[in-house]
Design an enzyme around this catalytic site. Structure first.
Site, PDB file in Angstrom:
ATOM      1  N   ASP A  12      -2.313   1.168   0.743  1.00  0.00           N
ATOM      2  CA  ASP A  12      -3.767   1.314   0.683  1.00  0.00           C
ATOM      3  C   ASP A  12      -4.155   2.774   0.435  1.00  0.00           C
ATOM      4  OD1 ASP A  12      -6.361   0.483   0.732  1.00  0.00           O
ATOM      5  OD2 ASP A  12      -6.506   0.304   2.913  1.00  0.00           O
ATOM      6  N   HIS A  29      -3.695   4.614  -8.803  1.00  0.00           N
ATOM      7  CA  HIS A  29      -2.731   3.512  -8.869  1.00  0.00           C
ATOM      8  C   HIS A  29      -1.431   3.957  -9.544  1.00  0.00           C
ATOM      9  CE1 HIS A  29      -5.655   0.831  -7.275  1.00  0.00           C
ATOM     10  NE2 HIS A  29      -6.436   0.825  -8.340  1.00  0.00           N
ATOM     11  N   LEU A 123      19.271  -2.013  -1.340  1.00  0.00           N
ATOM     12  CA  LEU A 123      18.020  -2.390  -0.685  1.00  0.00           C
ATOM     13  C   LEU A 123      17.499  -3.718  -1.213  1.00  0.00           C
ATOM     14  CD1 LEU A 123      15.568  -1.400   1.133  1.00  0.00           C
ATOM     15  CD2 LEU A 123      14.555  -0.585  -1.014  1.00  0.00           C
ATOM     16  N   GLU A 199       5.826  -5.001  14.853  1.00  0.00           N
ATOM     17  CA  GLU A 199       5.126  -3.818  15.338  1.00  0.00           C
ATOM     18  C   GLU A 199       4.271  -3.241  14.203  1.00  0.00           C
ATOM     19  OE1 GLU A 199       5.208  -2.851  18.426  1.00  0.00           O
ATOM     20  OE2 GLU A 199       6.817  -4.210  19.081  1.00  0.00           O
TER      21      GLU A 199
END
Length: 235
Positions: A12, A29, A123, A199
């Site tokens: 954000d 962006h 990843l 969390e």
């Protein structure tokens, strides 16, 4: 330090970051997309195995047409960049969300990216595109209903695991940590099922400024929490 296995991030603040620099929103962006590549590399070096980012929501279609068109152009370019990054870093890339709502050429690039990186052992990187949590659950329910109707699943056998296995994230562990940049304190329809015991870490830093140091702060904060699952402390 206890490193979370799976980190999810709501990206954000791109537009506000650009506006603060008297630049158009699309500039934000573009810079935000570059930051994704950096964080992917740093996250894996820190020991994070799964990273999921909220890139484009089902609600984002309501933005001005010129901004949406620019985001789709950026997405097309990012698919190429992501493939090169994945080859370099051995990333396994997966796109979650309703792909049927995307243009055919974008769907094709996504399929090529997923196939090319399927067996990579680095990843596990999930990109949420045309994603909405309620829509994901709706689509999962439709799949389950069809299985009940064809007799392959009994209603009494439907469990939480059944639902999880029909979500876009099937086979991916739930996030341990959710990071939201730019200060908003809501999940904005992002992974509502998967975030049940996650969390949360909220930072005022906008996404284009979120670097390795900020990721480290989030993980430090995560380490101060007493993890609980279903009301039971993590051992």
């Amino acid at each position: 330090m206890n490193i979370p296995n799976h980190v999810a991030i709501i990206l954000d603040g791109n537009g506000r970051w650009a506006k603060s620099r008297n630049m158009p929103r699309n500039y934000g962006h573009v810079q935000g997309a570059k930051q994704v590549e950096l964080i992917c590399e740093k996250a894996y070096k820190m020991g994070i195995n799964y990273l999921t980012v909220y890139a484009f929501s089902t609600e984002n279609w309501n933005r001005p047409k010129d901004e949406v068109d620019a985001l789709m152009k950026l997405l097309r370019n990012y698919m190429k960049t992501c493939l090169k990054t994945a080859e370099k870093n051995r990333m396994c890339v997966r796109v979650i969300g309703d792909k049927t709502g995307l243009a055919e050429d974008i769907r094709k690039r996504i399929a090529e990216l997923e196939e090319a990186t399927r067996d990579n052992d680095g990843l596990h990187f999930q990109i949420a595109i045309n994603y909405g949590g309620r829509d994901e659950i709706r689509r999962a329910v439709q799949k389950i209903v069809r299985e009940v109707e064809d007799g392959s699943l009994r209603p009494e056998d439907i469990s939480e695991e059944t639902v999880s296995c029909h979500l876009d994230t099937a086979g991916i562990p739930d996030p341990d940590l959710l990071i939201r940049t730019c200060g908003e304190q809501r999940i904005s329809n992002f992974l509502p099922w998967q975030l049940a015991y996650t969390e949360f870490y909220i930072t005022p830093v906008p996404w284009p400024d979120f670097d390795e140091g900020e990721l480290g702060k989030a993980i430090e904060a995560y380490n101060t929490r007493e993890r609980r699952y279903g009301g039971v402390k993590e051992a």
